[in-house]
Motif scaffolding. Structure first.
Motif, PDB file in Angstrom:
ATOM      1  N   PRO A 132      54.893  32.871  45.531  1.00 18.06           N
ATOM      2  CA  PRO A 132      55.193  33.605  46.771  1.00 18.06           C
ATOM      3  C   PRO A 132      55.912  34.907  46.451  1.00 18.06           C
ATOM      4  N   ASN A 133      55.692  35.929  47.260  1.00 13.40           N
ATOM      5  CA  ASN A 133      56.384  37.201  47.080  1.00 13.40           C
ATOM      6  C   ASN A 133      57.643  37.197  47.944  1.00 13.40           C
ATOM      7  N   GLU A 134      58.804  37.282  47.298  1.00 12.47           N
ATOM      8  CA  GLU A 134      60.071  37.172  48.022  1.00 12.47           C
ATOM      9  C   GLU A 134      60.677  38.518  48.393  1.00 12.47           C
ATOM     10  N   SER A 135      60.089  39.596  47.902  1.00 10.60           N
ATOM     11  CA  SER A 135      60.636  40.915  48.201  1.00 10.60           C
ATOM     12  C   SER A 135      60.059  41.459  49.510  1.00 10.60           C
ATOM     13  N   ASP A 136      60.882  42.187  50.242  1.00  9.51           N
ATOM     14  CA  ASP A 136      60.427  42.807  51.491  1.00  9.51           C
ATOM     15  C   ASP A 136      59.816  44.186  51.265  1.00  9.51           C
ATOM     16  N   THR A 137      60.024  44.742  50.067  1.00 10.39           N
ATOM     17  CA  THR A 137      59.577  46.119  49.828  1.00 10.39           C
ATOM     18  C   THR A 137      58.671  46.272  48.609  1.00 10.39           C
ATOM     19  N   ALA A 138      58.688  45.299  47.699  1.00 13.63           N
ATOM     20  CA  ALA A 138      57.919  45.420  46.457  1.00 13.63           C
ATOM     21  C   ALA A 138      56.882  44.310  46.350  1.00 13.63           C
ATOM     22  N   SER A 139      55.857  44.534  45.522  1.00 18.73           N
ATOM     23  CA  SER A 139      54.788  43.555  45.309  1.00 18.73           C
ATOM     24  C   SER A 139      54.912  42.926  43.924  1.00 18.73           C
ATOM     25  N   THR A 140      54.406  41.701  43.776  1.00 23.25           N
ATOM     26  CA  THR A 140      54.395  41.029  42.478  1.00 23.25           C
ATOM     27  C   THR A 140      53.218  41.551  41.664  1.00 23.25           C
ATOM     28  N   THR A 141      53.512  42.079  40.492  1.00 23.26           N
ATOM     29  CA  THR A 141      52.470  42.695  39.660  1.00 23.26           C
ATOM     30  C   THR A 141      52.189  41.929  38.366  1.00 23.26           C
ATOM     31  N   LYS A 142      53.090  41.028  37.990  1.00 24.88           N
ATOM     32  CA  LYS A 142      52.885  40.289  36.724  1.00 24.88           C
ATOM     33  C   LYS A 142      53.517  38.906  36.826  1.00 24.88           C
ATOM     34  N   LEU A 143      52.861  37.936  36.192  1.00 27.74           N
ATOM     35  CA  LEU A 143      53.390  36.574  36.110  1.00 27.74           C
ATOM     36  C   LEU A 143      53.261  36.097  34.675  1.00 27.74           C
ATOM     37  N   GLU A 144      54.378  35.655  34.099  1.00 28.44           N
ATOM     38  CA  GLU A 144      54.394  35.132  32.732  1.00 28.44           C
ATOM     39  C   GLU A 144      54.852  33.676  32.769  1.00 28.44           C
ATOM     40  N   VAL A 145      54.010  32.779  32.278  1.00 26.96           N
ATOM     41  CA  VAL A 145      54.312  31.351  32.262  1.00 26.96           C
ATOM     42  C   VAL A 145      54.399  30.891  30.812  1.00 26.96           C
ATOM     43  N   VAL A 146      55.538  30.333  30.446  1.00 25.02           N
ATOM     44  CA  VAL A 146      55.770  29.849  29.078  1.00 25.02           C
ATOM     45  C   VAL A 146      55.581  28.344  29.048  1.00 25.02           C
ATOM     46  N   LEU A 147      54.693  27.867  28.165  1.00 29.05           N
ATOM     47  CA  LEU A 147      54.485  26.425  28.029  1.00 29.05           C
ATOM     48  C   LEU A 147      55.587  25.831  27.165  1.00 29.05           C
ATOM     49  N   TRP A 207      49.499  36.871  33.513  1.00 29.88           N
ATOM     50  CA  TRP A 207      48.572  37.478  34.472  1.00 29.88           C
ATOM     51  C   TRP A 207      49.130  38.832  34.893  1.00 29.88           C
ATOM     52  N   THR A 208      48.269  39.855  34.911  1.00 30.75           N
ATOM     53  CA  THR A 208      48.682  41.198  35.305  1.00 30.75           C
ATOM     54  C   THR A 208      47.742  41.732  36.377  1.00 30.75           C
ATOM     55  N   ALA A 209      48.306  42.268  37.457  1.00 23.90           N
ATOM     56  CA  ALA A 209      47.505  42.769  38.568  1.00 23.90           C
ATOM     57  C   ALA A 209      46.899  44.123  38.228  1.00 23.90           C
ATOM     58  N   THR A 210      45.690  44.346  38.706  1.00 17.52           N
ATOM     59  CA  THR A 210      45.030  45.636  38.564  1.00 17.52           C
ATOM     60  C   THR A 210      44.698  46.174  39.952  1.00 17.52           C
ATOM     61  N   GLY A 211      44.692  47.494  40.060  1.00 15.75           N
ATOM     62  CA  GLY A 211      44.342  48.092  41.344  1.00 15.75           C
ATOM     63  C   GLY A 211      45.289  47.666  42.452  1.00 15.75           C
ATOM     64  N   ASP A 212      44.706  47.165  43.544  1.00 16.33           N
ATOM     65  CA  ASP A 212      45.482  46.786  44.726  1.00 16.33           C
ATOM     66  C   ASP A 212      45.633  45.269  44.845  1.00 16.33           C
ATOM     67  N   ALA A 213      45.526  44.557  43.716  1.00 19.46           N
ATOM     68  CA  ALA A 213      45.520  43.094  43.760  1.00 19.46           C
ATOM     69  C   ALA A 213      46.912  42.467  43.743  1.00 19.46           C
ATOM     70  N   ALA A 214      47.960  43.249  43.612  1.00 18.09           N
ATOM     71  CA  ALA A 214      49.312  42.702  43.546  1.00 18.09           C
ATOM     72  C   ALA A 214      49.625  41.864  44.797  1.00 18.09           C
ATOM     73  N   VAL A 215      50.512  40.891  44.613  1.00 27.62           N
ATOM     74  CA  VAL A 215      50.919  40.029  45.729  1.00 27.62           C
ATOM     75  C   VAL A 215      51.917  40.790  46.591  1.00 27.62           C
TER      76      VAL A 215
END
Length: 243
Positions: free
Chosen positions: A54-69, A115-123
């Motif tokens: 989920p995107n918790e910011s009111d002004t910014a978008s999520t552009t990257k997600l890093e998951v460590v196993l 995962w890294t967002a490209t273009g307008d795909a950010a959350v």
């Protein structure tokens, strides 16, 4: 009685479900952090899970997600599902002892997925995104903790890295946790259900036996009436024949 008992049980279950939904559903919506869904899988098997962001910011978008196993629970096979507008990369590390997968000994395992967002795909604010992953065979451990970094377009990073504490409250920035259950527990949990079904069958058989006995008694009574009527008719005919 059986129908009434089952109706009462169903009503109780529905009431419990409604209360649980009201309580736990509200609690879940109040803590919008990165989670893994479903939250449970079976040791030794394969699972398709999704990291829900989920995107918790009111002004910014999520552009990257890093998951460590987790290092203490390496997985031999890890594959990702394409997410439109997002690129994905994986990092590997050496494992010792090797991981056995379908008879092969693997000396490397995936250690991180990005995962890294490209273009307008950010959350965007008010939205969420799921990132599906298939993995297995799952290790023989009680749980897997996936420490996760969520990067926003304004440069802020949410670090979902706090591990759960047994018997304690949920930490401020909890890491996604996948609970792993032993494979044998599936058959064990099926045993009470089978016992309940057998009990219901026994009740139905008992009711059927009682009905059968009632029908048999009715048939016997009718047979007695028929025989009595025949005997009475015979006694009426015998005097008439003698005269």
């Amino acid at each position: 009685m059986t129908r009434l008992r089952r109706t009462a049980t169903a009503a109780t279950a529905l009431a419990f479900t409604a209360v649980a939904t009201a309580v736990f559903g509200f609690a879940g919506s109040a803590s919008a952090h990165v989670t893994v869904n479903p939250k449970e899988a079976t040791q030794g098997g394969y699972a398709r899970v999704a990291f829900r962001v989920p995107n918790e910011s009111d002004t910014a978008s999520t552009t990257k997600l890093e998951v460590v196993l987790p290092e203490n629970a390496p997985v031999g096979s890890v594959s990702t599902m394409p997410v439109p507008g997002w690129t994905v990369t994986t990092e590997k590390r050496k494992v010792d002892p090797p991981i056995e997968v379908h008879g092969s000994q693997l000396t490397e395992a995936v250690s991180k997925i990005t995962w890294t967002a490209t273009g307008d795909a950010a959350v965007k604010p008010g939205q969420f995104q799921e990132f599906p992953v298939s993995m297995g065979p799952l290790p023989q451990v009680e749980s897997m903790v996936f420490k996760t970094l969520q990067t926003y377009s304004d440069g802020n990073i949410s670090r979902w890295i706090d591990e759960p504490v047994a018997g304690g409250e949920e930490p401020d920035s909890p890491a996604p946790v996948l609970t792993l259950t032993p494979a044998a527990s599936a058959s064990a949990s099926a045993a009470p259900a089978a016992s309940a079904v057998a009990s219901d069958d026994d009740d139905d058989e008992g009711e059927g036996a009682a009905i059968g006995l009632g029908v048999a008694g009715l048939v016997a009574g009718l047979a007695g009436l028929v025989l009595g009527g025949l005997a009475f008719a015979r006694t009426r005919r015998e005097p008439a024949a003698k005269s």
